[in-house]
Design an enzyme around this catalytic site. Structure first.
Site, PDB file in Angstrom:
ATOM      1  N   ARG A 117      13.845  33.932   4.727  1.00 38.34           N
ATOM      2  CA  ARG A 117      12.587  35.081   3.978  1.00 38.34           C
ATOM      3  C   ARG A 117      11.152  35.513   4.405  1.00 38.34           C
ATOM      4  O   ARG A 117      10.255  36.285   4.850  1.00 38.34           O
ATOM      5  CB  ARG A 117      12.859  33.888   2.508  1.00 38.34           C
ATOM      6  CG  ARG A 117      14.266  34.853   1.231  1.00 38.34           C
ATOM      7  CD  ARG A 117      14.082  34.155   0.055  1.00 38.34           C
ATOM      8  NE  ARG A 117      12.707  34.761  -0.555  1.00 38.34           N
ATOM      9  CZ  ARG A 117      13.151  34.143  -1.880  1.00 38.34           C
ATOM     10  NH1 ARG A 117      13.177  32.696  -2.572  1.00 38.34           N
ATOM     11  NH2 ARG A 117      11.955  34.617  -2.122  1.00 38.34           N
ATOM     12  N   TYR A 160      23.072  33.693   8.186  1.00 38.96           N
ATOM     13  CA  TYR A 160      22.553  34.817   7.076  1.00 38.96           C
ATOM     14  C   TYR A 160      22.975  35.877   7.270  1.00 38.96           C
ATOM     15  O   TYR A 160      22.842  36.582   7.910  1.00 38.96           O
ATOM     16  CB  TYR A 160      21.321  34.023   6.546  1.00 38.96           C
ATOM     17  CG  TYR A 160      21.796  32.668   5.434  1.00 38.96           C
ATOM     18  CD1 TYR A 160      21.331  33.141   3.663  1.00 38.96           C
ATOM     19  CD2 TYR A 160      21.096  32.486   5.835  1.00 38.96           C
ATOM     20  CE1 TYR A 160      21.540  31.753   3.014  1.00 38.96           C
ATOM     21  CE2 TYR A 160      21.572  30.509   5.100  1.00 38.96           C
ATOM     22  CZ  TYR A 160      21.510  30.186   3.483  1.00 38.96           C
ATOM     23  OH  TYR A 160      21.363  29.503   3.148  1.00 38.96           O
ATOM     24  N   ASP A 194      18.788  30.205  -2.526  1.00 39.31           N
ATOM     25  CA  ASP A 194      18.438  30.151  -4.602  1.00 39.31           C
ATOM     26  C   ASP A 194      17.869  30.479  -5.176  1.00 39.31           C
ATOM     27  O   ASP A 194      18.972  31.882  -5.413  1.00 39.31           O
ATOM     28  CB  ASP A 194      16.503  30.618  -3.353  1.00 39.31           C
ATOM     29  CG  ASP A 194      16.045  29.624  -2.432  1.00 39.31           C
ATOM     30  OD1 ASP A 194      16.102  28.202  -2.522  1.00 39.31           O
ATOM     31  OD2 ASP A 194      15.368  29.703  -1.082  1.00 39.31           O
ATOM     32  N   ARG A 239      22.456  25.490   0.141  1.00 41.79           N
ATOM     33  CA  ARG A 239      22.413  25.551  -1.206  1.00 41.79           C
ATOM     34  C   ARG A 239      21.654  26.866  -0.828  1.00 41.79           C
ATOM     35  O   ARG A 239      20.711  27.109  -0.028  1.00 41.79           O
ATOM     36  CB  ARG A 239      21.013  24.309  -1.331  1.00 41.79           C
ATOM     37  CG  ARG A 239      21.913  23.361  -1.674  1.00 41.79           C
ATOM     38  CD  ARG A 239      20.490  22.187  -2.346  1.00 41.79           C
ATOM     39  NE  ARG A 239      21.359  20.549  -2.021  1.00 41.79           N
ATOM     40  CZ  ARG A 239      20.235  19.633  -2.450  1.00 41.79           C
ATOM     41  NH1 ARG A 239      19.355  19.625  -2.107  1.00 41.79           N
ATOM     42  NH2 ARG A 239      21.225  18.670  -2.820  1.00 41.79           N
TER      43      ARG A 239
END
Length: 260
Positions: A196, A109, A51, A49
């Protein structure tokens, strides 16, 4: 029949991946398009998932259906029903034992960052922004402290639903091209907001605000309060999951060549 799809999307216009009552998520748009194409309700399971504001390059989903179509039809046919910022890249029939999330061996990522005294304009929403000069040696030294199996509680959001904060961070690479930086992360799995939060700490060290040793202290504290603030989602891209080779799940899509 179980179908697997690779999906690319620009996350800025959506409230994240996971379906919500307001219908403004990537999953909602994808399932609406799939259901229209198949003429029956379709529900998907994704590999990871994302954000609000986070982009997907090779998100992998699977679903079960009685509808039989050729692989290219699940790409071109469904794309007719999707908005322009979401597009299916490939399709496979991996067998009933495949699970987009549980079969994944790892996830990747990338974070794209502009280092500049002036905020981005053309690339607004597609990259993060940092106005202080960054030192690559310091960034790489800080990244090295994070590699391995650790309890990443200091980099975990309060909303995280993962069963355990222990993850194996396999690699962090740091590259620069002109004013732009590319940070790439590979791990067994990631916690909510983990990348993040890692970015916030790396940039604190890279800008000289914090020392390299501070990263080790943050990791050891296992306390989100001691880490840097969560960095912006704009430059974060889910590159996709990795699977065993025999599953024949593509790792390469065109947008990976577009990223700097």
């Amino acid at each position: 029949m179980r179908v697997a799809l690779g999906v690319s999307y620009r996350g800025g216009g959506y409230h994240g991946w996971q379906s919500q009552p307001n219908g403004r998520t990537v999953q909602d748009a994808l399932e609406k398009g799939l259901s229209a194409f198949a003429a029956q309700p379709i529900r998907t399971i994704c590999a990871g998932r994302t954000d609000t504001g986070v982009h997907g390059i090779n998100q992998v989903v699977h679903f079960d259906t009685e509808v039989e179509r050729e692989p290219f039809s699940w790409v071109r046919g469904v794309n007719r029903y999707l908005p322009p910022d979401i597009a299916i890249q490939w399709s496979r029939f991996p067998g009933d034992g495949f699970h987009a999330r549980n079969s994944a061996r790892g996830r990747r990522y990338a974070y794209l960052l502009l280092e500049s005294a002036v905020r981005p304009a053309i690339e607004s929403g597609q990259c993060g922004w940092f106005f202080r000069p960054l030192d690559q040696a310091a960034l790489e030294a800080a990244a090295e402290r994070l590699i391995g199996e650790h309890d990443f509680s200091s980099f975990r959001s309060a909303e995280c639903q993962a069963a355990s904060p222990v993850k194996t961070l396999r690699e962090i690479s740091v590259r620069r091209r002109g004013a732009y930086w590319r940070f790439e992360f590979e791990a067994s799995a990631f916690l909510h907001h983990m990348v993040r939060n890692l970015m916030g700490c790396l940039l604190a060290v890279g800008s000289g605000t914090r020392s390299v040793d501070w990263v080790s202290d943050v990791l050891a504290a296992r306390d989100r309060k001691v880490a840097a603030p969560t960095f912006a989602p704009d430059g974060l891209y889910f590159l996709g999951p990795t699977y065993d080779a025999e599953l024949d799940i593509p790792r390469q899509v065109a947008a990976l060549d577009w990223l700097p």
